[in-house]
Design an enzyme around this catalytic site. Structure first.
Site, PDB file in Angstrom:
ATOM      1  N   GLY A   6       0.771  -1.229   0.000  1.00  0.00           N
ATOM      2  CA  GLY A   6       0.000   0.000   0.000  1.00  0.00           C
ATOM      3  C   GLY A   6       0.801   1.276   0.000  1.00  0.00           C
ATOM      4  N   LYS A  21       3.999   1.332  -4.800  1.00  0.00           N
ATOM      5  CA  LYS A  21       4.971   0.787  -5.746  1.00  0.00           C
ATOM      6  C   LYS A  21       4.357   0.635  -7.142  1.00  0.00           C
ATOM      7  CE  LYS A  21       5.686  -2.774  -3.086  1.00  0.00           C
ATOM      8  NZ  LYS A  21       4.931  -2.331  -1.887  1.00  0.00           N
ATOM      9  N   HIS A  78     -10.885   6.089  34.733  1.00  0.00           N
ATOM     10  CA  HIS A  78      -9.656   5.482  34.195  1.00  0.00           C
ATOM     11  C   HIS A  78      -9.070   6.345  33.070  1.00  0.00           C
ATOM     12  CE1 HIS A  78      -7.178   1.854  33.092  1.00  0.00           C
ATOM     13  NE2 HIS A  78      -7.118   2.533  31.955  1.00  0.00           N
ATOM     14  N   GLU A  79      -9.909   6.713  32.093  1.00  0.00           N
ATOM     15  CA  GLU A  79      -9.414   7.519  30.974  1.00  0.00           C
ATOM     16  C   GLU A  79      -9.075   8.936  31.430  1.00  0.00           C
ATOM     17  OE1 GLU A  79      -8.623   5.972  28.417  1.00  0.00           O
ATOM     18  OE2 GLU A  79      -9.721   4.128  28.885  1.00  0.00           O
ATOM     19  N   ASP A 117      -2.041  -1.271  29.485  1.00  0.00           N
ATOM     20  CA  ASP A 117      -1.182  -0.184  29.963  1.00  0.00           C
ATOM     21  C   ASP A 117       0.061  -0.741  30.643  1.00  0.00           C
ATOM     22  OD1 ASP A 117      -3.157   1.556  29.093  1.00  0.00           O
ATOM     23  OD2 ASP A 117      -4.176   1.529  31.028  1.00  0.00           O
TER      24      ASP A 117
END
Length: 635
Positions: free
Chosen positions: A214, A217, A430-431, A508
C-alpha cells in the site's frame, strides 16, 4: 432326448423361447419331430418359431428352409397345412416380402454380446473421452508454445502497453519523494541517454522497489508508464507459471524478445517474488527454469542494452541472491511508509478529489495517522465520504474523518453490550487519569482526544499526537510515557479502592513493562546494568543469571517509580480529575483543547452533550456502545 422323451424336447424348446435351439437347423428339426410324434403339429405353435426365423438370426435361413421341405415332403395333410399357414403368417407380418432362404446368398448379421454389454460400452466411452482430452491438451500446449493461444483468447502477455495508456503522472504520486526522484532519473535517461553516458557511465539495468503493502509501488510504475514516452511492458510474477512445464521460461524469453525489438523500453514485473524466490532443492523444476531464464535474460551472455527492468515486491528477503546482485537489480529503491509530511500531502491530494468541509484540519489528521500507508489513507477518506453522504451532508466533515480513523485503527462501534453505570463510571475515571497525567507531566505528547465511546476491544481511550515524526525519544519523554500508562490504574485505586481495581489496565501495564525493559536493555538508562546492549530474548539468554536478575529488578524499579509519580500527580489534581471524569460521563468524548481547559483552567465545555442511546444518569443502567473493559492510552 427326442428318441426317448419328446415331451421334454417340446417343453425345453418352448420354455426358453427357443433361445438356444430355434436359431439352428438341428434344433428346429428335433422340435418338429417331437411335434409329429405327439401329434401336436399346430400352426399356432409354429407361427412364433417362423417369426423368429424370419428376423434374420444366425443359421435361420437353413432352419426355415428345413421347415419348408418338411411341408413339401410331408404326408400329413394337417402338418402341411400347419407349416403353410405358419409360413404365410410370417410372410404377411413382414409386409408381404419373401424371405430369402437360399444358402448361397446368406443374410449377414452383427453379433451382440448380451452379457456385460453396458460395461463394454462404458469402457469404450471412457476410452474415447480420454483420447479426446489428450488430443485437446496437446493441441493447446502446441498453440501456447507458438504464442497463438493467448492471441486466440484475446489477450497476450507480450502485448506492448504504451505509456500513453496510463493516466498517472509523477505529479499524482506524493508521499514518497525519494523513490520518485530515483525513477524520474530513469525516465530522463530513457529520453536523453547521451546526457548520462557522455563520461562512460552507465545507468542501472534494473531497479527493485521494496516496501510494505500500500505504499505506492505499482502507482509509481503507472507514473513511469505515463511519463516515459517509451514502450512499457508489464507483467505480474504469477502470470508466468501454468500447469505446463517450461511455459514460464518461454514467456520470459518472449517478453524480453519483444522488449529488445522496442528498445529503449521498460519492463515492469509486479510481485516479482512469485518467480524470484530463493531456490532450494525442494523446488519444482518448472519454478527453477523460470527463475534461471529470468537471470539469464537480465544479465547473461547476450546484452540487453536500453532495457530497464523494474521489479516490485513486499518481501525483499525472500528473493534469490543471484537476482538482486549488481548487474541485474543494481539499485534497491525503498518505498517506505509516509512520514507526517507525506501523509499530509497524500490527504491533500485525496481531499482535492472530494469536497471537504471548512472545519477539516489536514495537519491534525496527518499527525493522528502514524504508520498508515497511502492505501489506508485513501480508505480513510473514502469511508468518511461514504458516511457523510449517508448522513446527507454537503461536504466531508472533520468529525466523519475522525470516525473513519477510529474505525480503521480500533474497529467498529459495538452497540450490543449492556454496560452498567458503575462500569461506565470506572471507565471515565480510568481515561480521565490517563488524560490528566498526560496534560500535567512535562515531556508527554499532547492529548488529541479522550473518549469513553467503546470501539473494538476498548471501552475508552486517550489519543496523543506528537508534534511531528518521532525518530528518537529522550529520557524525559520515556518517563512521561510511563507515567501516562500508569495514570489509569492509579486513578482506579484512588477513586474505587484497591479491592475494586479492574483488569482494564492490562494493556497499559504491558506497554509500560516493554518500555522499561527497553530502557534497561537497549537504551542504557540504568546505572545498575550500565551502558550495555542486550538484544532481545536471545541476547538476554546469553547473559548470566545474575545479569538477568538485575535486569528484572531494574525494570520493576523504573515502573514502581513511575507509579509513584502518577499517584502524586493525581492526588495533587484530585479536583480536576473529578471534573474531567464527570465531563467524560456527560459528553462521552472530549477534544484535547477541552481536556486542557478543564485540567489547567477548570472550565467545562460549552456545548450540548451528546445524545446517548437509551442514556441515563446516576446509578441507573445505561446502554453504551461498548464491550469488555480494556481501556488504555493510544499514542
Amino acid at each position: 432326448m427326442n428318441a426317448h422323451y419328446p415331451e421334454a424336447v417340446i417343453r425345453r424348446f418352448e420354455a426358453n423361447n427357443g433361445i438356444n435351439f430355434s436359431y439352428c437347423e438341428q434344433g428346429v428339426r428335433e422340435y418338429v419331430k417331437a411335434l409329429v410324434k405327439l401329434d401336436r403339429f399346430d400352426a399356432n405353435k409354429l407361427a412364433p418359431v417362423v417369426e423368429r426365423l424370419s428376423n434374420g438370426s444366425p443359421s435361420s435361413a437353413a432352419a426355415l428352409s428345413h421347415l419348408a421341405d418338411v411341408g413339401k415332403k410331408g404326408s400329413d395333410k394337417a402338418g402341411k397345412a400347419a407349416i403353410a399357414s405358419a409360413l404365410s403368417a410370417a410372410t404377411s407380418s413382414r409386409g408381404g416380402q419373401s424371405f430369402n432362404t437360399n444358402p448361397t446368398s446368406p443374410l449377414h448379421v452383427a453379433m451382440v454380446d448380451s452379457a456385460g454389454g453396458w460395461r463394454n460400452q462404458m469402457w469404450k466411452t471412457g476410452r474415447t473421452l480420454a483420447v479426446v482430452f489428450i488430443v485437446v491438451t496437446a493441441f493447446g500446449a502446441i498453440l501456447d508454445d507458438k504464442g497463438l493461444g493467448s492471441r486466440l483468447s484475446g489477450g497476450g502477455s507480450n502485448e506492448v502497453r504504451m505509456s500513453t495508456e496510463s493516466d498517472k503522472r509523477f505529479k499524482d504520486v506524493v508521499g514518497c519523494d525519494e523513490a520518485k526522484e530515483e525513477l524520474e532519473e530513469i525516465v530522463e535517461y530513457l529520453r536523453e541517454p547521451e546526457k548520462f553516458t557522455r563520461l562512460g557511465g552507465k545507468l542501472p539495468k534494473g531497479l527493485l522497489l521494496t516496501g510494505p503493502p500500500g505504499t505506492g509501488k505499482t502507482l509509481l510504475a503507472k507514473a513511469i508508464a505515463g511519463e516515459a514516452g517509451v514502450p512499457f511492458f508489464y507483467a505480474s510474477g504469477s502470470s508466468f507459471e501454468e500447469v505446463y512445464v517450461g511455459v514460464g521460461a518461454r514467456r520470459v524469453r518472449d517478453l524480453f524478445d519483444a522488449a529488445k525489438k522496442k528498445s529503449p523500453c521498460i519492463i515492469f514485473i509486479d510481485e516479482i517474488d512469485a518467480i524470484g524466490g530463493s531456490r532450494n532443492l525442494k523446488d519444482q523444476s518448472a519454478m527453477k527454469m523460470t527463475l534461471n531464464e529470468l537471470l539469464v535474460q537480465m544479465d547473461g551472455f547476450a546484452a540487453n542494452n536500453g532495457i530497464i527492468v523494474i521489479g516490485a515486491t513486499n518481501f525483499k528477503k525472500s528473493l534469490d541472491q543471484a537476482l538482486i546482485r549488481p548487474g541485474r537489480f543494481d539499485k534497491m529503491v525503498p518505498v517506505s511508509l509516509p512520514d507526517v509530511q507525506g501523509r499530509k500531502q497524500i490527504l491533500e491530494l485525496y481531499s482535492s478529489q472530494t469536497k471537504m468541509d471548512k472545519d477539516v484540519d489536514i495537519s491534525v489528521l496527518a499527525r493522528g495517522t502514524p504508520g498508515m500507508s497511502g492505501a489506508e489513507l485513501y480508505n480513510l477518506v473514502n469511508q468518511a465520504a461514504v458516511k457523510s453522504s449517508i448522513e446527507g451532508l454537503d461536504a466531508i466533515s472533520h468529525k466523519a474523518l475522525e470516525w473513519a480513523k477510529d474505525k480503521i485503527l480500533m474497529g467498529a462501534e459495538r452497540k450490543s453490550a449492556l454496560i452498567t453505570a458503575k462500569t461506565a463510571k470506572c471507565t471515565a475515571y480510568h481515561e480521565a487519569g490517563h488524560a490528566l497525567v498526560a496534560i500535567v507531566t512535562d515531556g508527554a505528547d499532547p492529548v488529541h482526544k479522550a473518549t469513553i465511546m467503546p470501539r473494538g476491544q476498548a471501552l475508552g481511550l486517550v489519543a496523543q499526537l506528537p508534534e511531528g515524526d518521532q525518530t528518537s525519544w529522550s529520557l524525559k519523554q520515556m518517563n512521561a510515557r510511563l507515567d501516562v500508562c500508569m495514570g489509569g490504574r492509579v486513578a482506579e485505586e484512588l477513586i474505587f479502592g484497591e479491592e475494586n481495581v479492574t483488569s482494564g489496565a492490562s494493556s497499559d501495564l504491558q506497554q509500560a513493562t516493554n518500555l522499561a525493559r527497553a530502557m534497561v536493555t537497549k537504551y542504557g538508562f540504568s546505572d545498575e546494568i550500565g551502558k550495555v546492549f542486550h538484544a532481545g530474548a536471545a541476547g538476554e539468554q546469553q547473559s548470566s543469571d545474575e545479569t538477568r536478575i538485575k535486569i528484572d529488578a531494574e525494570v520493576k524499579r523504573i515502573t514502581d517509580e513511575s507509579y509513584t509519580r502518577a499517584t502524586k500527580t493525581l492526588k495533587d489534581n484530585a479536583k480536576r480529575h473529578h471534573m474531567l471524569a464527570k465531563a467524560l460521563m456527560e459528553y462521552e468524548t472530549l477534544t484535547g483543547d477541552e481536556c486542557r481547559a478543564i485540567v489547567l483552567k477548570g472550565k467545562l465545555p460549552k456545548r450540548k452533550k451528546e445524545n446517548l442511546e437509551n442514556g441515563a444518569k446516576g446509578d441507573q443502567s445505561i446502554l453504551i456502545r461498548g464491550g469488555s473493559l480494556t481501556g488504555g492510552v493510544k499514542g
